[in-house]
Enzyme design. Structure first.
Site, PDB file in Angstrom:
ATOM      1  N   CYS A  18       0.846  -1.188   0.000  1.00  0.00           N
ATOM      2  CA  CYS A  18       0.000   0.000   0.000  1.00  0.00           C
ATOM      3  C   CYS A  18       0.885   1.242   0.000  1.00  0.00           C
ATOM      4  CB  CYS A  18      -0.883   0.017   1.245  1.00  0.00           C
ATOM      5  SG  CYS A  18      -1.868  -1.477   1.416  1.00  0.00           S
ATOM      6  N   ARG A  61       2.197   1.170  -5.896  1.00  0.00           N
ATOM      7  CA  ARG A  61       2.342   0.292  -4.731  1.00  0.00           C
ATOM      8  C   ARG A  61       1.089  -0.527  -4.442  1.00  0.00           C
ATOM      9  NH1 ARG A  61       6.805   2.104  -1.647  1.00  0.00           N
ATOM     10  NH2 ARG A  61       6.107   0.812   0.048  1.00  0.00           N
ATOM     11  N   GLU A 109      13.031 -15.404 -16.779  1.00  0.00           N
ATOM     12  CA  GLU A 109      12.673 -13.993 -16.695  1.00  0.00           C
ATOM     13  C   GLU A 109      11.729 -13.608 -17.847  1.00  0.00           C
ATOM     14  OE1 GLU A 109      12.599 -11.913 -14.573  1.00  0.00           O
ATOM     15  OE2 GLU A 109      12.528  -9.941 -15.507  1.00  0.00           O
ATOM     16  N   LYS A 143       3.947  -3.197  -6.674  1.00  0.00           N
ATOM     17  CA  LYS A 143       5.382  -3.086  -6.927  1.00  0.00           C
ATOM     18  C   LYS A 143       6.228  -3.631  -5.777  1.00  0.00           C
ATOM     19  CE  LYS A 143       8.980  -1.429  -9.182  1.00  0.00           C
ATOM     20  NZ  LYS A 143       9.384  -2.236 -10.330  1.00  0.00           N
ATOM     21  N   ASN A 180       0.078   0.523   6.203  1.00  0.00           N
ATOM     22  CA  ASN A 180       0.720  -0.365   5.237  1.00  0.00           C
ATOM     23  C   ASN A 180       1.402  -1.473   6.031  1.00  0.00           C
ATOM     24  OD1 ASN A 180       2.041  -1.536   3.078  1.00  0.00           O
ATOM     25  ND2 ASN A 180       3.691  -0.024   3.043  1.00  0.00           N
ATOM     26  N   GLY A 181       1.039  -2.718   5.723  1.00  0.00           N
ATOM     27  CA  GLY A 181       1.637  -3.831   6.448  1.00  0.00           C
ATOM     28  C   GLY A 181       0.571  -4.841   6.821  1.00  0.00           C
ATOM     29  N   HIS A 224      10.485 -35.141 -20.813  1.00  0.00           N
ATOM     30  CA  HIS A 224      10.146 -36.021 -19.682  1.00  0.00           C
ATOM     31  C   HIS A 224       8.711 -35.781 -19.217  1.00  0.00           C
ATOM     32  CE1 HIS A 224      14.168 -37.632 -19.476  1.00  0.00           C
ATOM     33  NE2 HIS A 224      14.593 -36.398 -19.684  1.00  0.00           N
ATOM     34  N   TRP A 257      -3.546  -2.139  -1.577  1.00  0.00           N
ATOM     35  CA  TRP A 257      -3.431  -3.454  -2.215  1.00  0.00           C
ATOM     36  C   TRP A 257      -3.949  -4.422  -1.163  1.00  0.00           C
ATOM     37  CZ3 TRP A 257      -1.067  -8.214  -1.559  1.00  0.00           C
ATOM     38  CH2 TRP A 257      -0.960  -9.011  -2.688  1.00  0.00           C
ATOM     39  N   LYS A 281       7.888 -12.172 -17.300  1.00  0.00           N
ATOM     40  CA  LYS A 281       7.462 -10.874 -17.830  1.00  0.00           C
ATOM     41  C   LYS A 281       6.179 -11.015 -18.647  1.00  0.00           C
ATOM     42  CE  LYS A 281      10.046  -7.818 -16.289  1.00  0.00           C
ATOM     43  NZ  LYS A 281      10.051  -8.698 -15.095  1.00  0.00           N
ATOM     44  N   GLU A 290       3.194 -11.724 -16.477  1.00  0.00           N
ATOM     45  CA  GLU A 290       2.880 -10.599 -15.605  1.00  0.00           C
ATOM     46  C   GLU A 290       2.176  -9.467 -16.336  1.00  0.00           C
ATOM     47  OE1 GLU A 290       6.556  -9.047 -14.138  1.00  0.00           O
ATOM     48  OE2 GLU A 290       5.627  -8.037 -12.442  1.00  0.00           O
TER      49      GLU A 290
HETATM   50  C1  F6R Z   1       8.581  -8.935 -11.752  1.00  0.00           C
HETATM   51  C2  F6R Z   1       8.878  -8.226 -10.516  1.00  0.00           C
HETATM   52  C3  F6R Z   1       8.900  -8.999  -9.253  1.00  0.00           C
HETATM   53  C4  F6R Z   1       9.999  -8.493  -8.310  1.00  0.00           C
HETATM   54  C5  F6R Z   1       9.876  -9.189  -6.942  1.00  0.00           C
HETATM   55  C6  F6R Z   1      10.972  -8.743  -5.993  1.00  0.00           C
HETATM   56  O1  F6R Z   1       8.644  -8.075 -12.846  1.00  0.00           O
HETATM   57  O2  F6R Z   1       9.064  -7.032 -10.505  1.00  0.00           O
HETATM   58  O3  F6R Z   1       9.018 -10.369  -9.471  1.00  0.00           O
HETATM   59  O4  F6R Z   1      11.244  -8.748  -8.901  1.00  0.00           O
HETATM   60  O5  F6R Z   1       8.632  -8.891  -6.383  1.00  0.00           O
HETATM   61  O6  F6R Z   1      10.893  -7.384  -5.738  1.00  0.00           O
HETATM   62  P1  F6R Z   1      12.123  -6.612  -5.124  1.00  0.00           P
HETATM   63  O7  F6R Z   1      13.213  -6.640  -6.147  1.00  0.00           O
HETATM   64  O8  F6R Z   1      11.627  -5.219  -4.861  1.00  0.00           O
HETATM   65  O9  F6R Z   1      12.514  -7.338  -3.885  1.00  0.00           O
END
Ligand code: F6R
Length: 588
Positions: free
Chosen positions: A2, A27, A464, A583, A99-100, A487, A75, A468, A471
């Protein structure tokens, strides 16, 4: 998760809070709310949905004239996305944003609030009710706050208004919150981007400190003792937090990769002493979440091959709860853009508690992970706003490459650094090929299932690329070690199913090429990403400049990022704020 902002001062808080919320929307963005306060009353306005919905509501309502306020973008964790569950939460004299996550709400309700009529399903309302009860009993807000905080288990950053006190209060524990210092105006915020338009001066709050903000001053105390806090200056500029001419932050941030690469490289290549020499460790645990963990997998490949150190990579949510076999020569490397990821923090604490050396690779310098780790290395990504990480991922890989170089050299092992400075030039070349990538995504944008395949370091890149795409473009995709497909999983390959194959590692190139033939003969449409101009054509070939293996992933992953971006565009997805995501994941 949040986002929180608070304001007290001579200006009208509404616009300041709203602008701050817009900056914090990355956030969390399922609902939002604002509370305005003057000497006589507190007005709360909330809405479900994006900040724009709250803005429309605020424009319609008659607002009190106020000189302080708090605001929140949510969030959801406790309770669904509803108006009742949006913040601020109110309990009689207390209005607060949080937040938390509070983990002992059931016990708190039973012990202290057995007859309280809760209007929401949030843990936040429990904090508000508890604080109000203690304030009623103690008649002193500091006593009430201390008593409340002593009873909370979990994490919190709180912005608090008390209806009969013309001050704003802030506290935090394991959740980010800073205090902004303006000219006769003060702020609280989840991060500096929310207030950078108004001030670049800020203070960091530590766990269990109570911050009281009035019109004239800010006072921080712990257990009744005033603490002299250092006022820091941020070098962030507002431009960093806006999209400029780009339609999305994600594209802007990919396009910044060459510049942030140069900035980070300059910092470390000219001063290799800043980097930790890993030669005295005989095993490294890389612990992180999501993309940061996948950056760690690239690091594992390189550190093992070039620096000759045993490395394991684990997601922090598992690492924190399992039995770990440390030796006195173990180093734990935590990788995190935000530096606030709850599981990564817990893994770091676990290593700290075992007195094991910890090294954090972080972007946000003020973050908890940066503060708790023994050694820290900062990437210079600037603010990353899009929920999907791009430029920060690239720099995490760069830092791991630099650690590999430093350690290999210090061990007297051969390592070729000649090409590293060329990477930004190659990135710029790749960025001129947007039309090519836009054309290619037509082949995948209508698919519901996609495979990525690769071996070794190419597999780490596949992970990765697949993340992406899931996501931001909402396409189900799986990254598979190319040799493992037969397999069982190969039974899923169907006529025209896209398979994105990554083939850059000369040592195992032929092996992956055989796997490509296997999937092609079962009808797959193969998009090959390679550094080899001479490979036989797949259905589609994307050729990136060939560089030393140490650096190759940094020219492949940006292509994968652009593929995910343009696919998401074509599918009409909400690119910068994908559904259900936030984020900075500050809860478990
Ligand atoms: C994917 C993405 C997430 C972050 C993960 C860790 O695009 O952004 O998978 O990499 O949530 O976040 P941080 O790096 O802030 O610990």
């Amino acid at each position: 998760m949040c986002g929180i902002i608070g304001y007290i001062g001579k200006n009208n808080p509404k616009d300041i809070l709203l602008n701050g919320l817009k900056k914090l929307e990355y956030r969390g963005y399922d609902s939002a709310g604002i509370a305005l306060k003057n000497d006589n009353s507190v007005q709360v306005i909330k809405s479900v949905g994006k900040i724009s919905a709250l803005e429309e509501k605020l424009n319609r309502e008659e607002l009190i004239s106020a000189n302080m306020g708090i605001a929140h973008t949510r969030w959801a964790t406790h309770g669904n996305v509803t108006l009742e569950n949006a913040h601020p939460q109110v309990a009689n004299k207390i209005t607060l944003v949080h937040n938390g996550i509070i983990e002992n709400t059931k016990e708190l309700k039973e012990k202290f609030l057995p007859t309280y009529q809760f209007k929401s399903a949030t843990d936040t309302e429990v904090i508000a009710a508890l604080l109000d009860k203690f304030y009623e009993e103690e008649k002193d807000i500091f006593m009430a706050l201390s008593k409340t905080l002593n009873n909370l288990k979990g994490s919190y950053a709180l912005g608090i208004l008390v209806s009969d006190i013309n001050k704003l209060y802030a506290v935090r524990k394991n959740s980010p919150l800073i205090v902004g210092i303006g000219k006769n105006e003060y702020f609280i915020a989840s991060d500096i981007s929310a207030i950078i338009n108004y001030t670049n001066k800020y203070m960091l709050l530590n766990d269990d400190e109570i911050c009281e903000l009035s019109y004239e001053s800010v006072e921080v105390s712990k257990d009744g003792v005033i603490i002299d806090k250092e006022v820091k200056t941020s070098d962030l500029i507002d431009e960093d937090t806006t999209k400029g001419s780009y339609e999305h932050f994600m594209l802007k941030e990919i396009m910044e990769e060459d510049k942030v690469f140069e900035k980070t490289l300059d910092k470390y290549l000219n001063n290799m002493d800043l980097l930790l020499d890993l030669k005295n460790y005989n095993e490294i645990h890389i612990v992180a979440c999501g993309s940061a963990m996948y950056a760690g997998m690239i690091g594992k490949s390189l550190l093992e091959e070039y620096a000759d150190i045993k490395v394991s990579v684990e997601c922090a949510s598992e690492y924190r709860y399992k039995k770990i076999f440390y030796t006195d020569k173990t180093l734990v490397i935590l990788i995190s853009q935000s530096g606030e990821t709850a599981d990564t923090i817990a893994a770091l604490r676990k290593a700290n508690d075992a007195s094991i050396d910890t090294l954090a690779i972080v972007n946000v310098k003020t973050s908890t992970i940066a503060r708790l780790a023994k050694y820290k290395l900062f990437i210079e990504a600037g603010v990353e706003v899009a929920v999907a990480t791009t430029k920060a991922y690239l720099l995490q890989v760069l830092l791991l490459v630099l650690l590999t170089i430093k350690t290999a050299k210090s061990k007297g092992l051969a390592v070729d650094v000649s090409e590293i400075k060329e990477i930004p030039k190659y990135l710029r070349e790749i960025f001129t090929r947007k039309d090519e990538f836009r054309g290619i995504v037509k082949e995948i944008a209508h698919s519901e299932d996609i495979f990525f395949i690769g071996r070794q370091i190419d597999y780490a890149m596949s992970l990765e690329g697949s993340l992406k795409l899931k996501e931001v473009a909402y396409i189900h995709s799986e990254a598979y070690q190319a040799g493992e497909l037969k397999h069982g999983t190969i039974s899923l390959i169907e006529e025209n199913m896209p398979v994105i194959a990554i083939v850059t590692d000369d040592d195992i190139k032929d092996k992956t090429l055989s796997n490509i033939i296997e999937v092609k003969s079962r009808g797959a449409k193969v998009i090959l990403i390679t550094n080899d101009n001479f490979l036989e054509k797949s259905d589609i070939n994307i050729v990136v400049p060939k560089v030393n293996k140490l650096y190759q992933s940094m020219l492949v992953v940006p292509v994968l990022q652009l593929i995910a971006y343009y696919t998401a565009m074509m599918r009409g997805c909400e690119i910068d704020k994908p559904k259900n995501l936030a984020k900075s994941v500050t809860v478990e």
